[in-house]
Design a protein around this motif. Structure first.
Motif, mmCIF file in Angstrom:
data_model
loop_
_atom_site.group_PDB
_atom_site.id
_atom_site.type_symbol
_atom_site.label_atom_id
_atom_site.label_comp_id
_atom_site.label_asym_id
_atom_site.label_seq_id
_atom_site.Cartn_x
_atom_site.Cartn_y
_atom_site.Cartn_z
ATOM 1 N N GLU A 100 1.259 -1.215 0.267
ATOM 2 C CA GLU A 100 -0.104 0.076 0.331
ATOM 3 C C GLU A 100 0.649 1.060 0.024
ATOM 4 O O GLU A 100 0.807 2.179 -0.860
ATOM 5 N N ASP A 103 1.880 2.086 -3.337
ATOM 6 C CA ASP A 103 1.839 1.994 -4.797
ATOM 7 C C ASP A 103 1.188 3.718 -3.504
ATOM 8 O O ASP A 103 1.405 4.554 -4.434
ATOM 9 N N ARG A 104 1.316 4.157 -2.685
ATOM 10 C CA ARG A 104 1.270 6.061 -2.730
ATOM 11 C C ARG A 104 2.148 6.369 -2.913
ATOM 12 O O ARG A 104 2.244 7.548 -3.142
ATOM 13 N N GLN A 107 1.723 7.093 -6.422
ATOM 14 C CA GLN A 107 0.717 8.072 -7.121
ATOM 15 C C GLN A 107 1.499 9.497 -6.709
ATOM 16 O O GLN A 107 0.641 9.771 -7.584
ATOM 17 N N LYS A 110 3.560 10.087 -9.273
ATOM 18 C CA LYS A 110 2.812 10.174 -10.917
ATOM 19 C C LYS A 110 1.912 11.525 -10.851
ATOM 20 O O LYS A 110 2.831 12.525 -11.383
ATOM 21 N N LEU A 111 2.225 11.994 -9.855
ATOM 22 C CA LEU A 111 0.695 13.068 -9.473
ATOM 23 C C LEU A 111 1.802 14.347 -9.706
ATOM 24 O O LEU A 111 2.575 15.500 -10.492
ATOM 25 N N LEU A 148 -4.790 10.315 -13.640
ATOM 26 C CA LEU A 148 -4.168 10.826 -12.940
ATOM 27 C C LEU A 148 -3.879 9.022 -11.591
ATOM 28 O O LEU A 148 -3.165 9.388 -10.869
ATOM 29 N N LEU A 149 -4.788 7.894 -11.877
ATOM 30 C CA LEU A 149 -5.097 7.078 -11.137
ATOM 31 C C LEU A 149 -3.507 5.992 -10.793
ATOM 32 O O LEU A 149 -2.820 6.107 -12.051
ATOM 33 N N VAL A 150 -3.455 6.150 -9.493
ATOM 34 C CA VAL A 150 -2.028 4.245 -10.207
ATOM 35 C C VAL A 150 -2.445 3.187 -9.526
ATOM 36 O O VAL A 150 -3.090 3.412 -8.207
ATOM 37 N N GLU A 151 -3.576 2.772 -10.793
ATOM 38 C CA GLU A 151 -3.544 0.935 -9.262
ATOM 39 C C GLU A 151 -2.980 0.060 -9.371
ATOM 40 O O GLU A 151 -1.974 -0.218 -9.861
ATOM 41 N N ARG A 152 -2.413 -0.300 -8.084
ATOM 42 C CA ARG A 152 -2.142 -1.164 -7.965
ATOM 43 C C ARG A 152 -1.569 -2.775 -8.599
ATOM 44 O O ARG A 152 -2.883 -3.112 -9.552
ATOM 45 N N ARG A 156 3.936 0.687 -13.440
ATOM 46 C CA ARG A 156 3.956 2.580 -12.653
ATOM 47 C C ARG A 156 4.665 3.112 -13.592
ATOM 48 O O ARG A 156 4.048 3.977 -14.094
#
Length: 176
Positions: A100, A103-104, A107, A110-111, A148-152, A156
């Protein structure tokens, strides 16, 4: 700040607040949510065991990285109540959040990378906009800001699907 004597095994809510840097009201809130616990004296005053300091520190750090309180409570529930948690206990607990947190981090990266020239203000004056979605084409992929979303478990490094095909679509006044 007063230093706690080593032989003091229980702390008042004021001592816990002073030592942990967390307001008394926050400690009451944490207790009401089942994140920490206390016993009550004959005079109905709260007493916390010393290991509550570690739990409060863990709560603060977990909140800082965006872990929701219900997930923090679930994690703390796996720690032993009858003894101070060991290094192994904390390592096991933190390992459950590794994916998790990865993933954060992805994210946030990416932002940071995608929004360098755009603050998402809606002005649409920039040539390429990560928030633009002409004719709601990305609606088929699901809700939210799809680019903008990065999914598990997704690669990436590269966006997938329609987002990849349209991620550099120029922004025009008609592309909200």
């Amino acid at each position: 700040m007063s230093r706690l004597e080593f032989r003091v095994h229980e702390l008042t809510v004021g001592q816990l607040a002073e030592r942990s840097g967390v307001a008394v009201s926050a400690l009451h809130f944490y207790e009401s949510k089942g994140l920490i616990s206390s016993r009550r004296t004959a005079g109905n005053q709260r007493r916390f065991t010393r290991d509550t300091l570690r739990r409060v520190a863990f709560i603060k750090v977990a909140q800082r990285v965006g872990i929701p309180l219900d997930r923090i409570r679930e994690a703390l529930a796996t720690l032993p109540e009858e003894r101070t948690p060991t290094v192994e206990d904390w390592a096991r607990l933190s390992e459950t959040w590794r994916a998790e947190l990865d993933d954060r981090i992805a994210q946030l990266e990416k932002l940071r990378d995608d929004l360098t020239d755009c603050i998402g203000c809606g002005c649409l004056s920039i040539k390429t906009c990560a928030l633009a979605n002409p004719y709601d084409r990305l609606g088929d992929e699901g809700p939210g800001p799809r680019r903008l979303l990065v999914e598990r478990h997704r690669d990436r490094a590269k966006p997938s699907g329609k987002a990849a095909a349209t991620s550099t679509t120029p922004c025009t006044p008609n592309c909200p």
